[in-house]
Design a protein around this motif. Structure first.
Motif, PDB file in Angstrom:
ATOM      1  N   SER A 156       0.828  -1.208   0.000  1.00  0.00           N
ATOM      2  CA  SER A 156       0.000   0.000   0.000  1.00  0.00           C
ATOM      3  C   SER A 156       0.862   1.258   0.000  1.00  0.00           C
ATOM      4  CB  SER A 156      -0.926   0.006   1.215  1.00  0.00           C
ATOM      5  OG  SER A 156      -0.161   0.032   2.410  1.00  0.00           O
ATOM      6  N   LYS A 157       0.323   2.325  -0.563  1.00  0.00           N
ATOM      7  CA  LYS A 157       1.045   3.597  -0.615  1.00  0.00           C
ATOM      8  C   LYS A 157       1.321   4.141   0.783  1.00  0.00           C
ATOM      9  CE  LYS A 157       1.344   4.174  -5.084  1.00  0.00           C
ATOM     10  NZ  LYS A 157       2.670   4.192  -5.762  1.00  0.00           N
ATOM     11  N   ARG A 327      -5.886  -0.807   4.219  1.00  0.00           N
ATOM     12  CA  ARG A 327      -4.853  -1.081   3.204  1.00  0.00           C
ATOM     13  C   ARG A 327      -5.027  -2.502   2.660  1.00  0.00           C
ATOM     14  NH1 ARG A 327       0.041  -2.762   6.719  1.00  0.00           N
ATOM     15  NH2 ARG A 327      -0.629  -2.341   8.851  1.00  0.00           N
ATOM     16  N   GLU A 329      -4.471  -3.794  -0.141  1.00  0.00           N
ATOM     17  CA  GLU A 329      -3.358  -4.329  -0.941  1.00  0.00           C
ATOM     18  C   GLU A 329      -2.405  -5.148  -0.074  1.00  0.00           C
ATOM     19  OE1 GLU A 329      -3.540   0.152  -2.067  1.00  0.00           O
ATOM     20  OE2 GLU A 329      -4.099  -1.114  -0.356  1.00  0.00           O
ATOM     21  N   ASP A 330      -2.257  -4.723   1.172  1.00  0.00           N
ATOM     22  CA  ASP A 330      -1.338  -5.426   2.074  1.00  0.00           C
ATOM     23  C   ASP A 330      -1.908  -6.762   2.540  1.00  0.00           C
ATOM     24  OD1 ASP A 330       0.365  -3.328   1.803  1.00  0.00           O
ATOM     25  OD2 ASP A 330      -0.151  -2.372   3.707  1.00  0.00           O
TER      26      ASP A 330
END
Length: 467
Positions: A156-157, A327, A329-330
């Motif tokens: 994640s960003k 998050r 994505e993580d």
């Protein structure tokens, strides 16, 4: 070597050798009369050599020079005697060796050493032992780290920004405050900072402030001297600051530290010095401190439960770790990482179905990364085949609570007892944050039996779940 002739030492030379001995040497005849005493022993008795030779040890005791005689006991028992003797100048340790011929004592030779000197040796040995333990801990930690990636698992960003900042500040000695919900990876980030710092070869000492009883917290942090309090280690004990010297001290759950201890921690951070409980000297330490909390320290400051000055001292570089639900994505990255970890651990080749990954991403994960890891491990263990099928219902089942009393009333005794056992075991798992080994110890059963019971619970649950 001089083998061609004997080396002779005169009586005069022997006396000179004894007089220069660091140990006190005290010689009596078979009746306890002093026939030789060196200057060190005379100093222990606060007397001159000349005024001591010829006296009997009983006379010395009557004069209050010391309270008891190892030499008299050695003469009486015809064996080596070691005892603690209280002298006019302080306590000493005396060892008397009788010289025996034809079962008669001819004389005794007594070695005397100040207890203060011995205490300093013991303290030095304890320090060396503590240092050795620190480096053993560091070596164990480093060997463990070397088995794993030095990178934090994240895509994640928000986490990439945190990781980049952490890497940039790692080489400094500034204090760091990591905030975030339980299980978001605060200790992982602190280890990452330590590992990328100039202190990476030194100890990393993690401390859970909430787990230390308030009455012991000062002695645990700063150590204590011999006899500092009832039940204390007889040799004293170094504290966390000494153990972490030149390394990193990670203070987790800082919000649970009592207010009385916060001022002492602040002083240690400001001065770099600590003082053992019961001690009189200040010890200089070189420790980098990283703190973490899942509580709102600003709210605690408003309530008077956390010191403002300590907050500003520890939060030079603050990090706020986002919860896993923010998050997604993580979740994918971490799930695949844990799966690979367990495949290696159990020599397996399991994989997630597409539906499983969707279920993992669709769940809120109130326990964050810790909960994700624990659930994947449990489902990995109970799955017979290679494909892991995980539904949201299965994940929710891990948090199942005891059914109501009315529902229990419909159960027979066998199922009733099973439900009670299941609830008790799941509560124990939650209490120990899913750690199987700790939970098994808490329950008083072997971890293999715990795995077996969890597998049985999951199999029974799966029978009633609509996939």
């Amino acid at each position: 070597m001089r083998l061609e002739k004997d080396i002779q030492i005169s009586i005069s030379q022997i006396k000179q050798i004894f007089d220069r001995s660091f140990d006190g040497i005290f010689v009596t005849d078979s009746e306890g009369y002093v026939i030789f005493i060196n200057h060190t022993a005379a100093h222990h008795l606060n007397r001159s050599v000349e005024n001591t030779i010829g006296l009997n040890v009983n006379e010395l005791m009557q004069m209050g020079i010391y309270d008891r005689s190892a030499a008299l006991e050695a003469i009486k028992q015809k064996r080596t005697i070691t005892m603690r003797v209280k002298t006019i100048t302080g306590n000493s340790i005396s060892t008397s060796l009788p010289i025996i011929e034809n079962d008669k004592v001819l004389m005794t030779i007594t070695n005397v050493r100040s207890e203060k000197t011995l205490d300093s040796y013991i303290k030095e040995l304890e320090y060396e032992r503590a240092t050795a333990q620190r480096y053993r801990s560091a070596a164990n930690y480093l060997s463990e780290v070397n088995k794993k990636s030095r990178l934090i698992i994240a895509k994640s960003k928000s986490m990439e920004t945190i990781i980049n900042t952490a890497q940039n500040i790692a080489t400094t000695d500034c204090t760091v405050l990591i905030s975030g919900e339980s299980g978001t990876g605060k200790e992982v980030l602190s280890r990452f900072i330590h590992l990328n710092s100039t202190r990476s070869d030194e100890p990393f000492i993690p401390v859970n402030c909430a787990a230390i009883p308030h009455e012991l917290i000062e002695s645990e942090f700063f150590g204590y001297e011999k006899g500092a309090f009832t039940g204390a280690n007889q040799q004293g004990k170094p504290g966390f600051f000494e153990m972490a010297n030149n390394g990193t001290l990670f203070l987790d759950e800082l919000g649970d530290m009592p207010i009385s201890m916060q001022s002492k921690l602040l002083r240690a951070l400001e001065t770099g010095e600590i003082q053992r409980l019961g001690g009189t000297t200040r010890i200089k330490t070189n420790v980098r401190v990283i703190t973490a909390t899942n509580k709102n320290l600003h709210q605690l400051m408003t309530e008077g439960k956390f010191r403002d000055d300590l907050y500003y001292r520890i939060s030079v570089i603050p990090f706020q770790l986002p919860p896993l639900r923010e998050r997604p994505e993580d979740i994918v990255e971490l799930s695949n990482h844990f799966l690979q970890e367990y495949n290696l651990k159990y020599n397996a080749n399991k994989y997630f179905s597409d539906r499983s990954m969707l279920s993992l991403m669709d769940y809120a994960w109130p326990g964050n990364i810790r909960e994700l890891r624990n659930i994947i491990e449990r489902i990995f263990i109970i799955t017979q085949g290679d494909q892991l099928e995980i539904s949201k219902q299965m994940i929710n089942h891990q948090h199942s609570r005891m059914t109501s009393a009315s529902e229990y009333a419909e159960l027979d005794l066998k199922n009733y007892m099973r439900e009670v056992e299941k609830h008790y075991i799941y509560r124990a798992l939650e209490k120990h944050e899913g750690r199987i080994g700790e939970t098994a110890d808490y329950l008083g059963i072997h971890r293999t039996l715990l795995y077996k019971k969890l597998k049985q619970f999951e199999e029974l649950a799966c029978e009633s779940i609509d996939y």
